[in-house]
Design a protein around this motif. Structure first.
Motif, mmCIF file in Angstrom:
data_model
loop_
_atom_site.group_PDB
_atom_site.id
_atom_site.type_symbol
_atom_site.label_atom_id
_atom_site.label_comp_id
_atom_site.label_asym_id
_atom_site.label_seq_id
_atom_site.Cartn_x
_atom_site.Cartn_y
_atom_site.Cartn_z
ATOM 1 N N SER A 44 0.839 -1.206 0.000
ATOM 2 C CA SER A 44 0.000 0.000 0.000
ATOM 3 C C SER A 44 0.870 1.250 0.000
ATOM 4 C CB SER A 44 -0.884 0.049 1.252
ATOM 5 O OG SER A 44 -1.832 -0.967 1.217
ATOM 6 N N ALA A 45 1.923 1.226 0.811
ATOM 7 C CA ALA A 45 2.803 2.390 0.881
ATOM 8 C C ALA A 45 3.423 2.673 -0.479
ATOM 9 C CB ALA A 45 3.894 2.161 1.934
ATOM 10 N N LEU A 46 3.846 1.607 -1.161
ATOM 11 C CA LEU A 46 4.438 1.783 -2.494
ATOM 12 C C LEU A 46 3.400 2.307 -3.474
ATOM 13 C CD1 LEU A 46 7.155 1.270 -4.035
ATOM 14 C CD2 LEU A 46 6.101 -0.830 -4.880
ATOM 15 N N SER A 47 2.187 1.798 -3.378
ATOM 16 C CA SER A 47 1.109 2.266 -4.251
ATOM 17 C C SER A 47 0.813 3.753 -4.012
ATOM 18 C CB SER A 47 -0.132 1.410 -4.006
ATOM 19 O OG SER A 47 -1.251 1.977 -4.657
ATOM 20 N N TYR A 48 0.785 4.162 -2.745
ATOM 21 C CA TYR A 48 0.566 5.583 -2.449
ATOM 22 C C TYR A 48 1.722 6.443 -2.987
ATOM 23 C CZ TYR A 48 -3.250 4.439 0.841
ATOM 24 O OH TYR A 48 -4.428 4.011 1.406
ATOM 25 N N ALA A 49 2.927 5.927 -2.901
ATOM 26 C CA ALA A 49 4.070 6.672 -3.448
ATOM 27 C C ALA A 49 3.924 6.818 -4.967
ATOM 28 C CB ALA A 49 5.383 5.974 -3.098
ATOM 29 N N ARG A 50 3.474 5.736 -5.599
ATOM 30 C CA ARG A 50 3.300 5.769 -7.064
ATOM 31 C C ARG A 50 2.206 6.772 -7.448
ATOM 32 N NH1 ARG A 50 3.496 0.627 -8.039
ATOM 33 N NH2 ARG A 50 5.550 0.672 -8.973
ATOM 34 N N GLN A 51 1.136 6.788 -6.672
ATOM 35 C CA GLN A 51 0.055 7.743 -6.956
ATOM 36 C C GLN A 51 0.539 9.186 -6.750
ATOM 37 O OE1 GLN A 51 -3.989 6.379 -5.342
ATOM 38 N NE2 GLN A 51 -2.657 4.780 -4.545
ATOM 39 N N THR A 52 1.397 9.374 -5.775
ATOM 40 C CA THR A 52 1.956 10.711 -5.525
ATOM 41 C C THR A 52 2.793 11.152 -6.726
ATOM 42 O OG1 THR A 52 2.032 10.186 -3.168
ATOM 43 C CG2 THR A 52 3.340 12.065 -3.901
ATOM 44 N N VAL A 53 3.651 10.258 -7.189
ATOM 45 C CA VAL A 53 4.516 10.571 -8.338
ATOM 46 C C VAL A 53 3.683 10.850 -9.590
ATOM 47 C CG1 VAL A 53 6.174 9.505 -9.951
ATOM 48 C CG2 VAL A 53 6.581 9.400 -7.474
ATOM 49 N N ALA A 54 2.552 10.155 -9.715
ATOM 50 C CA ALA A 54 1.718 10.290 -10.918
ATOM 51 C C ALA A 54 1.153 11.703 -11.086
ATOM 52 C CB ALA A 54 0.583 9.267 -10.882
ATOM 53 N N PHE A 55 1.093 12.491 -10.002
ATOM 54 C CA PHE A 55 0.639 13.883 -10.151
ATOM 55 C C PHE A 55 1.654 14.737 -10.910
ATOM 56 C CE2 PHE A 55 -1.982 12.593 -6.526
ATOM 57 C CZ PHE A 55 -3.205 13.100 -6.903
ATOM 58 N N GLY A 56 2.882 14.232 -10.981
ATOM 59 C CA GLY A 56 3.967 15.036 -11.543
ATOM 60 C C GLY A 56 4.790 15.591 -10.389
ATOM 61 N N PRO A 57 5.943 16.211 -10.715
ATOM 62 C CA PRO A 57 6.796 16.756 -9.657
ATOM 63 C C PRO A 57 6.028 17.748 -8.787
ATOM 64 C CG PRO A 57 7.946 16.713 -11.763
ATOM 65 C CD PRO A 57 6.521 16.344 -12.053
ATOM 66 N N ARG A 58 6.134 17.595 -7.456
ATOM 67 C CA ARG A 58 5.385 18.432 -6.506
ATOM 68 C C ARG A 58 6.153 19.707 -6.216
ATOM 69 N NH1 ARG A 58 6.397 13.587 -7.001
ATOM 70 N NH2 ARG A 58 7.409 13.384 -4.985
ATOM 71 N N ILE A 59 6.409 20.451 -7.263
ATOM 72 C CA ILE A 59 7.165 21.692 -7.126
ATOM 73 C C ILE A 59 6.210 22.786 -6.652
ATOM 74 C CG2 ILE A 59 8.568 23.402 -8.347
ATOM 75 C CD1 ILE A 59 9.145 21.116 -10.439
ATOM 76 N N PRO A 60 6.563 23.479 -5.556
ATOM 77 C CA PRO A 60 5.656 24.505 -5.037
ATOM 78 C C PRO A 60 5.187 25.478 -6.124
ATOM 79 C CG PRO A 60 7.444 24.161 -3.495
ATOM 80 C CD PRO A 60 7.767 23.337 -4.723
ATOM 81 N N GLY A 61 3.904 25.777 -6.094
ATOM 82 C CA GLY A 61 3.340 26.727 -7.046
ATOM 83 C C GLY A 61 2.797 26.096 -8.312
ATOM 84 N N THR A 62 3.038 24.807 -8.514
ATOM 85 C CA THR A 62 2.557 24.155 -9.736
ATOM 86 C C THR A 62 1.192 23.511 -9.504
ATOM 87 O OG1 THR A 62 3.608 22.032 -9.204
ATOM 88 C CG2 THR A 62 4.922 23.626 -10.469
ATOM 89 N N GLU A 63 0.513 23.265 -10.618
ATOM 90 C CA GLU A 63 -0.775 22.561 -10.584
ATOM 91 C C GLU A 63 -0.605 21.154 -9.994
ATOM 92 O OE1 GLU A 63 -3.483 23.965 -11.166
ATOM 93 O OE2 GLU A 63 -4.960 22.438 -11.705
ATOM 94 N N ALA A 64 0.496 20.510 -10.340
ATOM 95 C CA ALA A 64 0.743 19.156 -9.816
ATOM 96 C C ALA A 64 0.828 19.187 -8.292
ATOM 97 C CB ALA A 64 2.036 18.590 -10.404
ATOM 98 N N ALA A 65 1.497 20.189 -7.742
ATOM 99 C CA ALA A 65 1.618 20.280 -6.287
ATOM 100 C C ALA A 65 0.243 20.521 -5.662
ATOM 101 C CB ALA A 65 2.583 21.399 -5.899
ATOM 102 N N ARG A 66 -0.532 21.404 -6.266
ATOM 103 C CA ARG A 66 -1.854 21.692 -5.709
ATOM 104 C C ARG A 66 -2.727 20.431 -5.701
ATOM 105 N NH1 ARG A 66 -6.651 22.555 -7.163
ATOM 106 N NH2 ARG A 66 -6.286 22.574 -9.415
ATOM 107 N N LYS A 67 -2.717 19.709 -6.811
ATOM 108 C CA LYS A 67 -3.543 18.491 -6.900
ATOM 109 C C LYS A 67 -3.054 17.408 -5.945
ATOM 110 C CE LYS A 67 -5.391 18.924 -11.565
ATOM 111 N NZ LYS A 67 -5.181 18.576 -12.992
ATOM 112 N N ALA A 68 -1.749 17.244 -5.863
ATOM 113 C CA ALA A 68 -1.206 16.232 -4.948
ATOM 114 C C ALA A 68 -1.558 16.595 -3.507
ATOM 115 C CB ALA A 68 0.311 16.117 -5.117
ATOM 116 N N GLY A 69 -1.453 17.876 -3.172
ATOM 117 C CA GLY A 69 -1.796 18.320 -1.819
ATOM 118 C C GLY A 69 -3.261 18.065 -1.508
ATOM 119 N N ASP A 70 -4.137 18.387 -2.455
ATOM 120 C CA ASP A 70 -5.578 18.145 -2.251
ATOM 121 C C ASP A 70 -5.861 16.654 -2.039
ATOM 122 O OD1 ASP A 70 -6.037 20.836 -2.585
ATOM 123 O OD2 ASP A 70 -6.867 20.662 -4.619
ATOM 124 N N TRP A 71 -5.179 15.847 -2.811
ATOM 125 C CA TRP A 71 -5.369 14.388 -2.710
ATOM 126 C C TRP A 71 -4.912 13.872 -1.338
ATOM 127 C CZ3 TRP A 71 -1.205 10.680 -2.743
ATOM 128 C CH2 TRP A 71 -1.616 9.356 -2.818
#
Ligand SMILES: [Zn+2]
Length: 325
Positions: A44-71
């Motif tokens: 499960s932990a690996l799956s959650y990590a994979r889902q996190t990566v799937a948003f794209g790089p979580r660079i502050p200020g990006t859409e990917a970061a916002r979506k990953a944070g919401d998730w």
């Protein structure tokens, strides 16, 4: 995170022999077992990590970061008793405005005796340590550097919901750890942990102990005791490594000091008077590769195929055992 100097392979092999001897000598009631140590689910932990990566790089200020944070917030609202978001804007030394977000998931929030776990969820903006110069301006996945900690925490949260912990537990996901430059001087790094240290969840907030988890998904996981942590909170280091030993994990949680202190998110919290240590394996994938200039740290090669459910399971078992009733 963070920077290193040199270390000694010769010393490492001496310690390895000593550790092996220790395993044979201790035997008896603490014999390591091959069976599951806790209900923590590494897959499960690996799956959650994979889902996190799937948003794209979580660079502050990006859409990917916002979506990953919401998730992450949505996931944690389904498991934790309380979720607090800290949102603010950080002005960098160059004058950029960074929207940042810390996420604090609390279990048994009214319990006075608490344990704090933290990890960073952001991704460094560029792979600036990539062995290949042309990659150093590119974004990267941060599978181990960022997503592994998210995976660990979301899987921990699943278990803490099923079986409430012996203590109040705070899972803190900090933003902006990896934005800027690790020095000295440190510039625009550890931003989220500094913010948390200055905005604690309640007056007098003082967990019994705290553990930072960073880069803990590496397939070649080997975690030594980080020297700043030994100086600041030796009893916490002892507690974590002896728990790992009891679980039969001393080949991963190597019971000796690392060769260099590491600047990471535990430092602002230590300065705020909290007893927090850093559990980190900075040599990614391992010492030999790093010495040969083939590190995956802050490189485009920090991808999901470099981390494993097995490593996440080891760290998750230790983290869960530390707070289990
Ligand atoms: Zn990093």
């Amino acid at each position: 995170m963070k920077r290193w100097s040199r270390s000694s392979l010769a010393l490492l092999s001496v310690v390895a022999v000593a550790v092996a001897a220790g395993v044979i000598a201790c035997g008896g009631d603490k014999t390591p077992q091959a069976t599951a140590k806790t209900p923590f689910n590494g897959d499960s932990a690996l799956s959650y990590a994979r889902q996190t990566v799937a948003f794209g790089p979580r660079i502050p200020g990006t859409e990917a970061a916002r979506k990953a944070g919401d998730w992450m917030v949505a996931r944690l609202r389904a498991t934790a008793d309380t979720v607090i978001e800290q949102k603010w804007t950080h002005t960098t030394q160059k004058g950029e405005k960074l929207p940042l977000r810390n996420i604090l998931a609390r279990f048994r929030p009214n319990e006075k005796n608490r344990v704090l776990y933290l990890t960073h969820w952001d991704t460094r903006p560029k792979a600036d340590a990539d062995p290949i110069a042309a990659n150093r301006t590119k974004p990267f996945d941060g599978a181990n550097d960022g997503a592994s900690g998210v995976g660990l925490f979301l899987a921990l949260a699943d278990q803490l919901k099923k079986t409430p912990p012996a203590y109040g537990v705070d899972l803190l996901l900090v933003d902006g750890e990896d934005w800027g430059t690790f020095g000295p001087p440190d510039i625009d790094v550890l931003i989220g942990s500094e913010y948390f240290a200055a905005h604690l969840p309640e007056p007098g907030y003082k967990p019994l102990f705290g553990v930072l988890f960073d880069m803990i998904g590496d397939k070649e996981l080997e975690i030594k005791q980080e020297p700043n942590s030994i100086d600041a909170a030796p009893e916490v280091v002892q507690r974590v490594w002896s728990t790992a030993k009891d679980l039969g994990y001393e080949s991963t949680f190597v019971p000796r000091a690392g060769d260099y202190p590491i600047t990471d998110d535990h430092i602002p919290l230590i300065k705020a008077g909290l007893r927090v240590i850093d559990v980190i394996d900075l040599e990614y994938p391992d010492h030999e590769a790093v010495m040969a200039g083939q590190s995956y740290h802050h490189a485009t090669s920090d991808t999901m195929d470099k981390i494993s459910a097995k490593s996440l399971k080891i760290v998750g078992d230790v983290a869960l055992t530390l707070v289990r009733p």
